[in-house]
Write an enzyme that holds these catalytic residues in place. Structure first.
Site, PDB file in Angstrom:
ATOM      1  N   ARG A  33       1.271   6.637  -2.431  1.00 10.22           N
ATOM      2  CA  ARG A  33       2.686   6.161  -2.099  1.00 10.22           C
ATOM      3  C   ARG A  33       3.614   6.270  -3.138  1.00 10.22           C
ATOM      4  NH1 ARG A  33       0.828   1.240   1.716  1.00 10.22           N
ATOM      5  NH2 ARG A  33      -0.399   2.869   3.027  1.00 10.22           N
ATOM      6  N   GLU A 177      -8.638  -8.559  10.684  1.00 10.48           N
ATOM      7  CA  GLU A 177      -7.892  -7.088  10.991  1.00 10.48           C
ATOM      8  C   GLU A 177      -8.638  -5.905  11.484  1.00 10.48           C
ATOM      9  OE1 GLU A 177      -5.649  -5.801   7.572  1.00 10.48           O
ATOM     10  OE2 GLU A 177      -4.651  -4.154   8.807  1.00 10.48           O
ATOM     11  N   LYS A 219      -5.227  -9.961  13.270  1.00 10.57           N
ATOM     12  CA  LYS A 219      -3.837  -8.834  12.713  1.00 10.57           C
ATOM     13  C   LYS A 219      -4.506  -7.579  13.459  1.00 10.57           C
ATOM     14  CE  LYS A 219      -2.166  -6.690   8.746  1.00 10.57           C
ATOM     15  NZ  LYS A 219      -1.578  -6.772   7.126  1.00 10.57           N
TER      16      LYS A 219
HETATM   17  P1  13P Z   1       0.503  -1.281   7.497  1.00  8.87           P
HETATM   18  O1  13P Z   1       1.614  -2.308   8.039  1.00  8.87           O
HETATM   19  O2  13P Z   1       1.329  -0.439   6.397  1.00  8.87           O
HETATM   20  O3  13P Z   1      -0.242  -0.840   8.413  1.00  8.87           O
HETATM   21  O4  13P Z   1      -0.484  -2.230   6.415  1.00  8.87           O
HETATM   22  C1  13P Z   1      -0.632  -3.200   6.859  1.00  8.87           C
HETATM   23  C2  13P Z   1      -2.106  -3.788   6.025  1.00  8.87           C
HETATM   24  O5  13P Z   1      -2.246  -4.781   5.718  1.00  8.87           O
HETATM   25  C3  13P Z   1      -3.079  -2.695   6.181  1.00  8.87           C
HETATM   26  O6  13P Z   1      -4.416  -3.348   5.834  1.00  8.87           O
END
Ligand code: 13P
Length: 340
Positions: A33, A177, A219
């Site tokens: 990034r 997640e 998540k």
């Molecule tokens: P993004 O919101 O950029 O997808 O990142 C969330 C995140 O924690 C990825 O593991």
């Protein structure tokens, strides 16, 4: 494990109209990034960027918790104040990414398995000492011809559940997640089917591994058409499909769902979260919140460009995104908020 403390932390993370800020990019992701914007790929640049984030005035009004990377949880402001103290003083709970990344999965071309279980008990104890009260582990599910496979979904769900059980043992709230990726030309319907299969498998494993659902946060991805799918549904269709999938798969005992942004534009991520809360908030058992990295950080990073002179403007942009997402939690986000 102190169950009551876990439950309180999990509830606090999704209370009111606040959400999470993910600032846990690994060094290679952070550098990718930075590179696009000509920012030096150095430890000092990473530290300076994270100092800018944690010192953003008013951040604690909209952000309940910040997810840090291993390097970041040990870093300090220029004046030597630890980031963990800066966050805590701002009313933001420090969290930590504990997986060690998604690696190619043997026998499963095009698919990944997230690593990091070896030695995790000891690492969690250290992170807890350093001030973390919750943790994050990201599993990646790629979409494509013949994938995801059952093998990939099951292996990742199993690892997520083992991680979550270890977190709760250590007194840290696990953020679970499983991310179904946006890359590809798949339809929203296919994303819905796969997301539901993944979530069903994950909750089955969480149950098998005796994870206390009241002391965790999910998540997930939103249910979206692939980035290159010719048909792109509107905000309300995305909101409806996402909430439908979650209603079918996420037990009511889970206190909150904090979406990842996954590469959506910052504005779309806010608009879609808003649409879900407008239409469904009063009828859902769990809070619908956010845990965005790119959808909060990216506009600010583009303003900062690694230059001290841009710090205040970048912090304003970061605060703005945090406010937009906080409004989306109330169902009060409006595209007019984006006007200068
Ligand atoms: P993004 O919101 O950029 O997808 O990142 C969330 C995140 O924690 C990825 O593991």
């Amino acid at each position: 494990m102190n169950a009551q403390k876990l439950i309180e932390t999990a509830r606090t993370l999704v209370a009111g109209d606040k959400g999470l800020l993910a600032m846990d990019e690994s060094n290679p992701t952070c550098h990718k990034r930075f590179e696009r914007l000509g920012i030096p790929r150095t430890e000092e640049a990473r530290r300076a960027w994270r100092e800018l984030i944690v010192t953003t005035p008013g951040l604690g009004e909209c952000i309940s918790g910040a997810i840090l990377f291993d390097e970041t949880i040990r870093q300090k402001k220029k004046d030597s104040t630890p980031f963990v103290k800066v966050l805590t003083d701002a009313g933001i709970i420090p969290g930590i990414k504990v997986d060690t990344g998604a690696k190619d999965m043997a026998g499963h071309p095009g698919e990944k398995i997230t690593e990091g279980l070896d030695g995790l008990r000891d690492r969690l104890a250290e992170y807890s000492q350093l001030g973390a009260r919750f943790a994050k582990w990201r599993a990646v599910i790629a979409m494509g011809e013949g994938i995801p496979s059952r093998g990939c979904i099951e292996a990742n769900a199993h690892a997520l559940a083992l991680y979550a059980a270890l977190c709760q043992e250590a007194g840290l709230v696990p953020i679970v997640e499983p991310e179904v990726l946006m890359d590809g030309d798949h339809t929203l319907e296919r994303c819905r089917v796969v997301t539901e299969e993944v979530l069903r498998t994950v909750f089955n494993q969480l149950y098998t591994q005796r994870v206390m659902l009241e002391g965790m946060i999910l998540k997930p991805n939103m249910v979206l058409p692939g980035l290159t799918c010719p048909g792109q549904e509107g905000v309300d269709e995305v909101a409806g499909a996402t909430v439908r999938s979650l209603s079918w798969t996420v037990p009511a005992a889970v206190p909150g769902i904090a979406f990842l942004s996954g590469g959506q534009s910052a504005e779309l991520a806010s608009a879609r979260l808003n649409a879900m809360n407008v239409a469904f908030k009063s009828r859902l058992p769990w809070a619908l919140a956010f845990s965005f990295a790119r959808a909060i950080q990216q506009p600010a990073l583009e303003i900062w460009q690694g230059k001290e002179a841009n710090v205040l403007a970048a912090q304003k942009a970061l605060y703005h995104r945090a406010r937009c997402n906080s409004a989306a939690r109330r169902g009060e986000y409006d595209a007019r908020m984006e006007m200068p």
